[in-house]
Design an enzyme around this catalytic site. Structure first.
Site, PDB file in Angstrom:
ATOM      1  CB  SER A 144      -0.841  -0.012   1.287  1.00 52.20           C
ATOM      2  OG  SER A 144      -1.531   1.206   1.465  1.00 52.20           O
ATOM      3  CE1 TYR A 157      -4.294  -2.371   5.069  1.00 52.87           C
ATOM      4  CE2 TYR A 157      -3.365  -0.188   4.740  1.00 52.87           C
ATOM      5  CZ  TYR A 157      -3.941  -1.337   4.230  1.00 52.87           C
ATOM      6  OH  TYR A 157      -4.161  -1.449   2.877  1.00 52.87           O
TER       7      TYR A 157
HETATM    8  N1  LIG Z   1      -8.554  -0.078  -1.400  1.00 52.39           N
HETATM    9  C1  LIG Z   1      -7.502   0.664  -1.187  1.00 52.39           C
HETATM   10  O1  LIG Z   1      -7.589   1.930  -1.179  1.00 52.39           O
HETATM   11  C2  LIG Z   1      -6.170   0.012  -0.957  1.00 52.39           C
HETATM   12  C3  LIG Z   1      -5.037   0.849  -0.918  1.00 52.39           C
HETATM   13  C4  LIG Z   1      -3.806   0.254  -0.707  1.00 52.39           C
HETATM   14  C5  LIG Z   1      -3.690  -1.120  -0.553  1.00 52.39           C
HETATM   15  N2  LIG Z   1      -4.807  -1.909  -0.593  1.00 52.39           N
HETATM   16  C6  LIG Z   1      -4.620  -3.361  -0.451  1.00 52.39           C
HETATM   17  O2  LIG Z   1      -5.211  -4.019  -1.556  1.00 52.39           O
HETATM   18  C7  LIG Z   1      -5.465  -5.388  -1.200  1.00 52.39           C
HETATM   19  C8  LIG Z   1      -6.853  -5.779  -1.657  1.00 52.39           C
HETATM   20  O3  LIG Z   1      -7.814  -5.072  -0.871  1.00 52.39           O
HETATM   21  P1  LIG Z   1      -9.073  -4.317  -1.515  1.00 52.39           P
HETATM   22  O4  LIG Z   1      -8.854  -2.869  -1.330  1.00 52.39           O
HETATM   23  O5  LIG Z   1      -9.366  -4.844  -2.833  1.00 52.39           O
HETATM   24  O6  LIG Z   1     -10.200  -4.717  -0.436  1.00 52.39           O
HETATM   25  P2  LIG Z   1     -11.448  -5.709  -0.529  1.00 52.39           P
HETATM   26  O7  LIG Z   1     -11.925  -5.845   0.874  1.00 52.39           O
HETATM   27  O8  LIG Z   1     -12.406  -5.214  -1.545  1.00 52.39           O
HETATM   28  O9  LIG Z   1     -10.802  -7.078  -1.033  1.00 52.39           O
HETATM   29  C9  LIG Z   1      -9.976  -7.854  -0.184  1.00 52.39           C
HETATM   30  C10 LIG Z   1     -10.297  -9.317  -0.400  1.00 52.39           C
HETATM   31  O10 LIG Z   1      -9.442 -10.100   0.463  1.00 52.39           O
HETATM   32  C11 LIG Z   1     -10.235 -11.158   0.989  1.00 52.39           C
HETATM   33  N3  LIG Z   1      -9.654 -11.706   2.216  1.00 52.39           N
HETATM   34  C12 LIG Z   1      -9.694 -11.163   3.459  1.00 52.39           C
HETATM   35  N4  LIG Z   1      -9.128 -11.994   4.344  1.00 52.39           N
HETATM   36  C13 LIG Z   1      -8.726 -13.080   3.652  1.00 52.39           C
HETATM   37  C14 LIG Z   1      -8.083 -14.290   4.014  1.00 52.39           C
HETATM   38  N5  LIG Z   1      -7.746 -14.539   5.283  1.00 52.39           N
HETATM   39  N6  LIG Z   1      -7.792 -15.188   3.055  1.00 52.39           N
HETATM   40  C15 LIG Z   1      -8.153 -14.955   1.757  1.00 52.39           C
HETATM   41  N7  LIG Z   1      -8.779 -13.838   1.356  1.00 52.39           N
HETATM   42  C16 LIG Z   1      -9.052 -12.907   2.297  1.00 52.39           C
HETATM   43  C17 LIG Z   1     -11.602 -10.545   1.197  1.00 52.39           C
HETATM   44  O11 LIG Z   1     -12.613 -11.535   1.325  1.00 52.39           O
HETATM   45  C18 LIG Z   1     -11.737  -9.673  -0.037  1.00 52.39           C
HETATM   46  O12 LIG Z   1     -12.370 -10.381  -1.081  1.00 52.39           O
HETATM   47  C19 LIG Z   1      -5.261  -5.472   0.309  1.00 52.39           C
HETATM   48  O13 LIG Z   1      -3.998  -6.052   0.573  1.00 52.39           O
HETATM   49  C20 LIG Z   1      -5.286  -4.011   0.738  1.00 52.39           C
HETATM   50  O14 LIG Z   1      -4.580  -3.810   1.935  1.00 52.39           O
HETATM   51  C21 LIG Z   1      -6.048  -1.367  -0.790  1.00 52.39           C
END
Ligand SMILES: NC(=O)c1ccc[n+]([C@@H]2O[C@H](COP(=O)([O-])OP(=O)(O)OC[C@H]3O[C@@H](n4cnc5c(N)ncnc54)[C@H](O)[C@@H]3O)[C@@H](O)[C@H]2O)c1
Length: 277
Positions: A144, A157
């Protein structure tokens, strides 16, 4: 890696958001997708999108990345069914806010077990097999912007994401010195419109409310709502892998955030608080 046609791409956290975006983007490039998540309904939605919108081949697997044995089983079954893994995206992640001195240890365990150990388990299960295959490969770990600059009230986080970034650097250096033809990228998105602010929807046991954590999660929900479409992140990842980029960002402001942070550190000062967009 330039050509993804017929390559096998394993993506964790593929049932929603950025993981779903990557599944569709790699499928559009002709890759065969192994989509993994704990959310069966979300996985169904992703599989439908991959088939209907990208005309791709997809296997949906319920896998909890906190479970090292489950990832080991998955890696073995991908080898057996698809002949191995070419692109591994360790993407599953969760968020929990709060001040570090207030957060219960259960919150630390939960976030680190998904965001850090999820990647560690993925690497331990897949990398030895990828090396043994002798084939060209690539690993994308999702960190991130919070893995590059430290923000407020989200210590757990931030720690998990700095660790994911450091882990990716070490992995890239070690693979390079071992001579394996496997590249590494760390994905450091800015705001993306996903469900990350409601990560606890997938949590079995939620400890009692932590005042600041709930407030931060509602700020995060607004922040994400203003973010880019996760479907636009997938092609950025494909492009970054193709260019052999180590750091993949989603906005062009990344270098400026890094400059401000690193210049402060070079003066032995605390980096100023910067809120990424
Ligand atoms: N959305 C943002 O602004 C943002 C910014 C920076 C980084 N991220 C990172 O992007 C990645 C994806 O997140 P997102 O934003 O798409 O959120 P999201 O919640 O839409 O998707 C995350 C997915 O991970 C799954 N998940 C959670 N725990 C799990 C586990 N134990 N085993 C398998 N799957 C699991 C969830 O069910 C979900 O489908 C994450 O690592 C998040 O930290 C997101």
């Amino acid at each position: 890696m330039q050509d993804f046609h017929g390559k096998v791409s394993v993506i964790t956290g593929a049932g929603s958001g950025i993981g779903r975006g990557m599944a569709v983007a790699f499928a559009r490039e002709g890759a065969r997708i192994v989509a993994c998540d704990v959310d069966a309904e979300g996985l169904d939605g992703t599989a439908k999108l991959v088939r209907d919108e990208a005309g791709g081949e997809v296997a949906a697997e319920i896998v909890d990345v906190r479970d090292g044995a489950a990832l080991e089983t998955l890696a073995a079954s991908v080898e057996e069914r698809f002949g191995g893994t070419d692109v591994l995206c360790n993407n599953a992640g969760v968020f929990r806010g709060g001040h570090v001195w207030q957060s219960p240890v259960e919150d630390w365990d939960w976030v680190l077990s998904v965001n850090l150990y999820g990647i560690i388990h993925g690497l331990r299960a897949f990398v030895p097999r990828m090396i043994a295959s002798g084939r060209e490969g690539h690993i994308v770990n999702t960190a991130s912007m919070a893995g590059l600059i430290a923000t407020g009230s989200s210590g757990i986080y931030t720690v998990s994401k700095f660790a994911a970034e450091a882990l990716s650097e070490v992995l890239a250096n070690d693979l390079r010195s071992s001579g394996a033809p496997i590249g590494v990228s760390v994905l450091c998105p800015s705001a993306v419109a996903t469900q990350i602010a409601s990560s606890q929807r997938n949590r079995e046991v939620v400890p009692g409310p932590v005042e600041d954590a709930d407030a931060i999660e509602s700020i995060l929900a607004d922040f994400c709502a203003r973010g880019i479409d996760p479907m636009d992140v997938g092609p950025m990842v494909v492009d970054g892998v193709r260019r052999g980029q180590f750091l993949i960002g989603t906005r062009d402001t990344v270098p400026e955030f890094l400059r401000v942070r690193n210049e402060a550190l070079m003066r032995y000062e605390l980096p100023p608080f910067q809120m990424f967009d």
